[in-house]
Design a protein around this motif. Structure first.
Motif, PDB file in Angstrom:
ATOM      1  N   ALA A 193      -4.622   8.985 -90.007  1.00  0.00           N
ATOM      2  CA  ALA A 193      -6.025   9.395 -90.083  1.00  0.00           C
ATOM      3  C   ALA A 193      -6.138  10.807 -90.663  1.00  0.00           C
ATOM      4  O   ALA A 193      -6.993  11.070 -91.500  1.00  0.00           O
ATOM      5  CB  ALA A 193      -6.675   9.329 -88.706  1.00  0.00           C
ATOM      6  N   GLY A 194      -5.299  11.694 -90.181  1.00  0.00           N
ATOM      7  CA  GLY A 194      -5.367  13.071 -90.645  1.00  0.00           C
ATOM      8  C   GLY A 194      -6.430  13.911 -89.962  1.00  0.00           C
ATOM      9  O   GLY A 194      -6.391  15.121 -89.994  1.00  0.00           O
ATOM     10  N   HIS A 195      -7.422  13.251 -89.369  1.00  0.00           N
ATOM     11  CA  HIS A 195      -8.499  13.941 -88.644  1.00  0.00           C
ATOM     12  C   HIS A 195      -8.700  13.203 -87.322  1.00  0.00           C
ATOM     13  O   HIS A 195      -9.053  12.026 -87.325  1.00  0.00           O
ATOM     14  CB  HIS A 195      -9.789  13.919 -89.458  1.00  0.00           C
ATOM     15  N   VAL A 196      -8.471  13.892 -86.225  1.00  0.00           N
ATOM     16  CA  VAL A 196      -8.558  13.275 -84.896  1.00  0.00           C
ATOM     17  C   VAL A 196      -9.639  13.983 -84.097  1.00  0.00           C
ATOM     18  O   VAL A 196      -9.665  15.214 -84.023  1.00  0.00           O
ATOM     19  CB  VAL A 196      -7.204  13.366 -84.154  1.00  0.00           C
ATOM     20  N   VAL A 197     -10.536  13.182 -83.511  1.00  0.00           N
ATOM     21  CA  VAL A 197     -11.587  13.710 -82.650  1.00  0.00           C
ATOM     22  C   VAL A 197     -11.318  13.213 -81.235  1.00  0.00           C
ATOM     23  O   VAL A 197     -11.349  12.012 -80.977  1.00  0.00           O
ATOM     24  CB  VAL A 197     -12.984  13.249 -83.106  1.00  0.00           C
ATOM     25  N   VAL A 198     -11.037  14.154 -80.330  1.00  0.00           N
ATOM     26  CA  VAL A 198     -10.806  13.834 -78.927  1.00  0.00           C
ATOM     27  C   VAL A 198     -12.138  13.987 -78.212  1.00  0.00           C
ATOM     28  O   VAL A 198     -12.767  15.048 -78.276  1.00  0.00           O
ATOM     29  CB  VAL A 198      -9.741  14.757 -78.304  1.00  0.00           C
TER      30      VAL A 198
ATOM     31  N   LEU B 106      -2.760   5.361 -78.460  1.00  0.00           N
ATOM     32  CA  LEU B 106      -2.655   6.479 -79.386  1.00  0.00           C
ATOM     33  C   LEU B 106      -1.184   6.692 -79.750  1.00  0.00           C
ATOM     34  O   LEU B 106      -0.324   6.713 -78.867  1.00  0.00           O
ATOM     35  CB  LEU B 106      -3.214   7.758 -78.756  1.00  0.00           C
ATOM     36  N   THR B 107      -0.908   6.844 -81.042  1.00  0.00           N
ATOM     37  CA  THR B 107       0.451   7.124 -81.513  1.00  0.00           C
ATOM     38  C   THR B 107       0.413   8.286 -82.510  1.00  0.00           C
ATOM     39  O   THR B 107      -0.610   8.499 -83.165  1.00  0.00           O
ATOM     40  CB  THR B 107       1.074   5.900 -82.218  1.00  0.00           C
ATOM     41  N   PRO B 108       1.516   9.001 -82.632  1.00  0.00           N
ATOM     42  CA  PRO B 108       1.574  10.048 -83.657  1.00  0.00           C
ATOM     43  C   PRO B 108       1.358   9.476 -85.061  1.00  0.00           C
ATOM     44  O   PRO B 108       0.740  10.120 -85.905  1.00  0.00           O
ATOM     45  CB  PRO B 108       2.989  10.620 -83.512  1.00  0.00           C
ATOM     46  N   GLU B 109       1.828   8.265 -85.305  1.00  0.00           N
ATOM     47  CA  GLU B 109       1.653   7.636 -86.615  1.00  0.00           C
ATOM     48  C   GLU B 109       0.168   7.417 -86.921  1.00  0.00           C
ATOM     49  O   GLU B 109      -0.271   7.664 -88.047  1.00  0.00           O
ATOM     50  CB  GLU B 109       2.403   6.293 -86.688  1.00  0.00           C
TER      51      GLU B 109
ATOM     52  N   ASP C  49       1.462  18.808 -86.831  1.00  0.00           N
ATOM     53  CA  ASP C  49       1.345  19.495 -88.120  1.00  0.00           C
ATOM     54  C   ASP C  49       0.663  18.577 -89.127  1.00  0.00           C
ATOM     55  O   ASP C  49       0.976  17.388 -89.215  1.00  0.00           O
ATOM     56  CB  ASP C  49       2.730  19.892 -88.651  1.00  0.00           C
ATOM     57  N   GLY C  50      -0.270  19.140 -89.861  1.00  0.00           N
ATOM     58  CA  GLY C  50      -0.956  18.390 -90.906  1.00  0.00           C
ATOM     59  C   GLY C  50      -2.111  17.536 -90.422  1.00  0.00           C
ATOM     60  O   GLY C  50      -2.740  16.853 -91.217  1.00  0.00           O
ATOM     61  N   VAL C  51      -2.398  17.561 -89.127  1.00  0.00           N
ATOM     62  CA  VAL C  51      -3.486  16.756 -88.570  1.00  0.00           C
ATOM     63  C   VAL C  51      -4.559  17.696 -88.030  1.00  0.00           C
ATOM     64  O   VAL C  51      -4.267  18.589 -87.239  1.00  0.00           O
ATOM     65  CB  VAL C  51      -2.984  15.829 -87.440  1.00  0.00           C
ATOM     66  N   THR C  52      -5.785  17.491 -88.469  1.00  0.00           N
ATOM     67  CA  THR C  52      -6.915  18.256 -87.944  1.00  0.00           C
ATOM     68  C   THR C  52      -7.301  17.658 -86.608  1.00  0.00           C
ATOM     69  O   THR C  52      -7.510  16.449 -86.503  1.00  0.00           O
ATOM     70  CB  THR C  52      -8.111  18.190 -88.919  1.00  0.00           C
ATOM     71  N   LEU C  53      -7.388  18.500 -85.594  1.00  0.00           N
ATOM     72  CA  LEU C  53      -7.700  18.037 -84.241  1.00  0.00           C
ATOM     73  C   LEU C  53      -8.930  18.796 -83.755  1.00  0.00           C
ATOM     74  O   LEU C  53      -8.953  20.019 -83.787  1.00  0.00           O
ATOM     75  CB  LEU C  53      -6.506  18.299 -83.324  1.00  0.00           C
ATOM     76  N   GLU C  54      -9.949  18.052 -83.351  1.00  0.00           N
ATOM     77  CA  GLU C  54     -11.120  18.687 -82.755  1.00  0.00           C
ATOM     78  C   GLU C  54     -11.479  17.953 -81.471  1.00  0.00           C
ATOM     79  O   GLU C  54     -11.157  16.787 -81.305  1.00  0.00           O
ATOM     80  CB  GLU C  54     -12.299  18.747 -83.727  1.00  0.00           C
ATOM     81  N   ARG C  55     -12.134  18.665 -80.583  1.00  0.00           N
ATOM     82  CA  ARG C  55     -12.516  18.086 -79.288  1.00  0.00           C
ATOM     83  C   ARG C  55     -14.023  18.183 -79.149  1.00  0.00           C
ATOM     84  O   ARG C  55     -14.610  19.225 -79.399  1.00  0.00           O
ATOM     85  CB  ARG C  55     -11.832  18.814 -78.139  1.00  0.00           C
ATOM     86  N   TRP C  56     -14.622  17.061 -78.730  1.00  0.00           N
ATOM     87  CA  TRP C  56     -16.045  17.037 -78.429  1.00  0.00           C
ATOM     88  C   TRP C  56     -16.216  17.041 -76.918  1.00  0.00           C
ATOM     89  O   TRP C  56     -15.880  16.069 -76.246  1.00  0.00           O
ATOM     90  CB  TRP C  56     -16.713  15.800 -79.002  1.00  0.00           C
ATOM     91  N   GLU C  57     -16.737  18.121 -76.387  1.00  0.00           N
ATOM     92  CA  GLU C  57     -17.074  18.206 -74.963  1.00  0.00           C
ATOM     93  C   GLU C  57     -18.484  17.648 -74.824  1.00  0.00           C
ATOM     94  O   GLU C  57     -19.460  18.370 -74.979  1.00  0.00           O
ATOM     95  CB  GLU C  57     -17.004  19.658 -74.480  1.00  0.00           C
ATOM     96  N   ILE C  58     -18.580  16.360 -74.589  1.00  0.00           N
ATOM     97  CA  ILE C  58     -19.887  15.725 -74.551  1.00  0.00           C
ATOM     98  C   ILE C  58     -20.540  15.893 -73.185  1.00  0.00           C
ATOM     99  O   ILE C  58     -19.884  16.146 -72.185  1.00  0.00           O
ATOM    100  CB  ILE C  58     -19.813  14.224 -74.927  1.00  0.00           C
TER     101      ILE C  58
END
Length: 177
Positions: free
Chosen positions: A118-123, A110-113, A134-143
């Motif tokens: 991507a602009g949209h990151v799913v953890v 994983l890199t900041p670049e 900044d400028g990156v949508t970050l969401e987390r899926w607690e599976i």
């Protein structure tokens, strides 16, 4: 219209003194309406090792897009915060059962670049620590973690796959509208 203005319009003089004075609204081009989004949406799936859950999510999204005739409609990638050296064989096996192939993938760092691109990151899961950018949508899926209930092996992996698949389908709908 004044006599001078009438003469000027007939002469079509180019001398500045002969040109009519225009209001400011005529000097500034109107602002165009915002263009419709033309950029292809992108998503980066992240877990710790990038050998199982994030690879499964990426493989499932690519597969679903292809089945729907929308291959390439979303740019899909995956990465790990501490990537391993190979894909989890059981993850690849349970995806292959439904037609998704991740066997040729390799874990990536994983890199900041990559996040910005991507602009949209799913953890996926609680273990991966990813800082917001900044400028990156970050969401987390607690599976769901079936091993917490004593479910292991193939059955565990199928349940993880199915949970991720439901979330991938919902994400696809959000990204494509």
């Amino acid at each position: 219209m004044t006599e001078r203005a009438a003469v000027n319009s007939q002469d079509a003089s180019t001398h500045p003194a002969d040109q009519p004075v225009r209001g400011a609204e005529e000097e500034i081009a109107p602002v165009a309406e915002p263009a419709a989004r033309t950029q292809t949406p992108a998503v980066l799936f992240v877990c710790v090792k990038n050998g199982g859950k994030s690879q499964m999510a990426a493989g499932l999204l690519r597969h679903d897009l292809a089945v729907a005739g929308k291959e390439g409609a979303v740019l899909v990638s995956s990465a790990g915060t501490q990537p391993g050296s190979k894909i989890n064989a059981l993850s690849a096996e349970v995806l292959q059962e439904i037609g998704a192939d991740i066997g040729g993938e390799t874990p990536a760092q994983l890199t900041p670049e990559a996040m910005r691109e991507a602009g949209h990151v799913v953890v996926i899961g609680a273990e991966a620590v990813v800082e917001e950018l900044d400028g990156v949508t970050l969401e987390r899926w607690e599976i769901d973690e079936p091993s917490d209930r004593g479910i292991e092996g193939r059955e565990r992996m199928e349940l993880v796959r199915d949970d991720i698949h439901l979330r991938v389908r919902e994400l696809r709908e959000r990204l494509l509208g």
